[in-house]
Design an enzyme around this catalytic site. Structure first.
Site, PDB file in Angstrom:
ATOM      1  N   SER A  93       0.843  -1.193   0.000  1.00 42.13           N
ATOM      2  CA  SER A  93       0.000   0.000   0.000  1.00 42.13           C
ATOM      3  C   SER A  93       0.874   1.238   0.000  1.00 42.13           C
ATOM      4  O   SER A  93       1.600   1.500   0.966  1.00 42.13           O
ATOM      5  CB  SER A  93      -0.902   0.028   1.238  1.00 42.13           C
ATOM      6  N   HIS A 107      -1.347  -1.349  -4.136  1.00 41.02           N
ATOM      7  CA  HIS A 107      -2.606  -0.944  -3.527  1.00 41.02           C
ATOM      8  C   HIS A 107      -2.577   0.573  -3.363  1.00 41.02           C
ATOM      9  O   HIS A 107      -1.665   1.129  -2.740  1.00 41.02           O
ATOM     10  CB  HIS A 107      -2.747  -1.645  -2.169  1.00 41.02           C
ATOM     11  N   ASP A 164      -4.569   3.882  -2.078  1.00 35.12           N
ATOM     12  CA  ASP A 164      -5.631   4.331  -1.173  1.00 35.12           C
ATOM     13  C   ASP A 164      -6.081   5.740  -1.516  1.00 35.12           C
ATOM     14  O   ASP A 164      -5.306   6.691  -1.434  1.00 35.12           O
ATOM     15  CB  ASP A 164      -5.129   4.284   0.275  1.00 35.12           C
ATOM     16  N   MET A 215      -8.602   8.726  -0.517  1.00 35.09           N
ATOM     17  CA  MET A 215      -9.418   9.206   0.616  1.00 35.09           C
ATOM     18  C   MET A 215      -9.863  10.643   0.359  1.00 35.09           C
ATOM     19  O   MET A 215      -9.080  11.449  -0.150  1.00 35.09           O
ATOM     20  CB  MET A 215      -8.597   9.165   1.905  1.00 35.09           C
ATOM     21  N   HIS A 248      -8.378   1.508  -4.011  1.00 39.14           N
ATOM     22  CA  HIS A 248      -9.312   1.366  -2.891  1.00 39.14           C
ATOM     23  C   HIS A 248      -9.932   2.730  -2.632  1.00 39.14           C
ATOM     24  O   HIS A 248      -9.277   3.623  -2.091  1.00 39.14           O
ATOM     25  CB  HIS A 248      -8.504   0.842  -1.684  1.00 39.14           C
ATOM     26  N   MET A 307     -11.977   5.200  -0.748  1.00 39.06           N
ATOM     27  CA  MET A 307     -12.607   5.526   0.544  1.00 39.06           C
ATOM     28  C   MET A 307     -13.204   6.913   0.405  1.00 39.06           C
ATOM     29  O   MET A 307     -12.726   7.886   0.995  1.00 39.06           O
ATOM     30  CB  MET A 307     -11.541   5.466   1.656  1.00 39.06           C
ATOM     31  N   MET A 341     -11.624  -5.056   5.668  1.00 46.09           N
ATOM     32  CA  MET A 341     -10.807  -4.107   6.429  1.00 46.09           C
ATOM     33  C   MET A 341     -10.519  -4.691   7.807  1.00 46.09           C
ATOM     34  O   MET A 341     -11.435  -5.083   8.529  1.00 46.09           O
ATOM     35  CB  MET A 341     -11.540  -2.763   6.595  1.00 46.09           C
ATOM     36  N   ASP A 395      -6.829  -5.824   4.576  1.00 45.03           N
ATOM     37  CA  ASP A 395      -6.177  -4.512   4.554  1.00 45.03           C
ATOM     38  C   ASP A 395      -6.187  -3.901   5.952  1.00 45.03           C
ATOM     39  O   ASP A 395      -7.259  -3.594   6.486  1.00 45.03           O
ATOM     40  CB  ASP A 395      -6.943  -3.607   3.566  1.00 45.03           C
TER      41      ASP A 395
HETATM   42  C1  DX5 Z   1      -6.177   2.257   5.526  1.00 44.04           C
HETATM   43  C2  DX5 Z   1      -5.758   1.837   4.144  1.00 44.04           C
HETATM   44  C3  DX5 Z   1      -4.711   0.815   4.111  1.00 44.04           C
HETATM   45  C4  DX5 Z   1      -3.416   1.203   4.758  1.00 44.04           C
HETATM   46  C5  DX5 Z   1      -2.941  -0.001   5.477  1.00 44.04           C
HETATM   47  O1  DX5 Z   1      -7.336   3.003   5.456  1.00 44.04           O
HETATM   48  O2  DX5 Z   1      -6.864   1.320   3.414  1.00 44.04           O
HETATM   49  O3  DX5 Z   1      -4.476   0.338   2.781  1.00 44.04           O
HETATM   50  O4  DX5 Z   1      -2.423   1.629   3.875  1.00 44.04           O
HETATM   51  O5  DX5 Z   1      -1.828   0.373   6.178  1.00 44.04           O
HETATM   52  P1  DX5 Z   1      -1.072  -0.587   7.190  1.00 44.04           P
HETATM   53  O6  DX5 Z   1      -0.616  -1.792   6.419  1.00 44.04           O
HETATM   54  O7  DX5 Z   1       0.036   0.279   7.648  1.00 44.04           O
HETATM   55  O8  DX5 Z   1      -2.047  -0.938   8.282  1.00 44.04           O
HETATM   56 ZN    ZN Z   2      -6.512   0.285   1.497  1.00 43.88          ZN
END
Ligand code: DX5
Ligand code: ZN
Length: 241
Positions: free
Chosen positions: A23, A48, A50, A52, A82, A84, A153, A191
């Protein structure tokens, strides 16, 4: 639990390889291309990404222009985006255009989840659905036949480096059982908080796509971190029953 009525052939957990999805949330964004490339060289088989929006989750990350730049820097990798974000339908075309391969949306963010998954597919991407820690698996029973993967999650979304929530394990197990029972082919991604001390449990529960941010990019050598984590995952997969 409601089960899809149609039974058809598909992969079982035993035939699915365990893969690492670094990620980039925990990468150094000033050298994003180099960090991402290092994670792939260490054994990551996809990236991956992310996304947001500061509304669905209390943090803001990146939008389509950064995904497009990363795509230019790394033309061949699978980008596992992903989302969010609220109103994902409004942004799916832009992320697809920017170079996303897989697009995952939260069940909690989609009023018309079936339609949103169709929209993702219509833009040439693999559709996936995400479950927050408080959302039970049965909320997505009716779309299991149409998703490429289900993302469980194991932290509340919004930040990297959080502690793994063990309640994710029984959801992974349920998804693996339902997949075998119905002969479906979706993959099971996990994740949040995946690291050397938790990866064995998630693999033995049945996860085959392992997202890891902090454990790969947090400290030390990125290639070596990825290599060790994947090795630990594959050792656990070997003992999978
Ligand atoms: C959190 C993200 C994850 C995040 C995971 O909202 O969706 O993808 O990067 O991070 P770690 O592996 O550090 O928990
Ligand atoms: Zn994620």
């Amino acid at each position: 639990m409601v089960r899809a009525s149609k039974i058809r052939g598909g992969n079982t957990p035993a035939t699915m390889a365990v893969e690492l999805a670094p990620s980039i949330l925990s990468a150094n964004f000033a050298r994003l291309g180099e960090d991402a490339q290092a994670a792939l060289e260490g054994g990551g088989s996809l990236l991956h990404v992310d996304i947001m929006d500061g509304h669905f989750v209390p943090n803001i990350t990146i939008g389509p222009p950064v995904v497009a730049s990363l795509r230019k820097a790394i033309p061949d990798a699978i980008f596992d985006c992903h989302l969010m974000i609220e109103n994902p339908d409004e942004f799916i075309p832009a992320f697809a255009e920017a170079g996303a391969n897989w697009i995952a949306v939260h069940q909690e963010a989609c009023v018309h989840l079936h339609r949103t998954l169709q929209l993702i597919e219509s833009h040439g991407c693999k559709p996936a659905v995400v479950l927050n820690p408080a959302t039970p698996v049965h909320m997505v029973d009716e779309v299991l036949e149409m998703v490429h993967h289900v993302l469980v999650m194991s932290v509340n979304p919004g930040f990297g480096g959080q502690k793994f929530i063990p309640g994710a394990l029984h959801k992974i197990k349920t998804l693996a059982e339902v997949r075998a029972e119905l002969g479906l082919s979706y993959r099971i991604e996990v994740d949040g908080g995946v690291a050397l001390d938790t990866v064995g449990d998630v693999v033995r529960a049945g996860a085959d796509l392992l997202v890891a941010g902090n454990a790969v990019f947090g400290r030390g050598d990125i290639r070596e971190n990825a290599r060790k984590l994947l090795q630990a995952a594959r050792s656990a997969a070997f003992t999978h029953v």
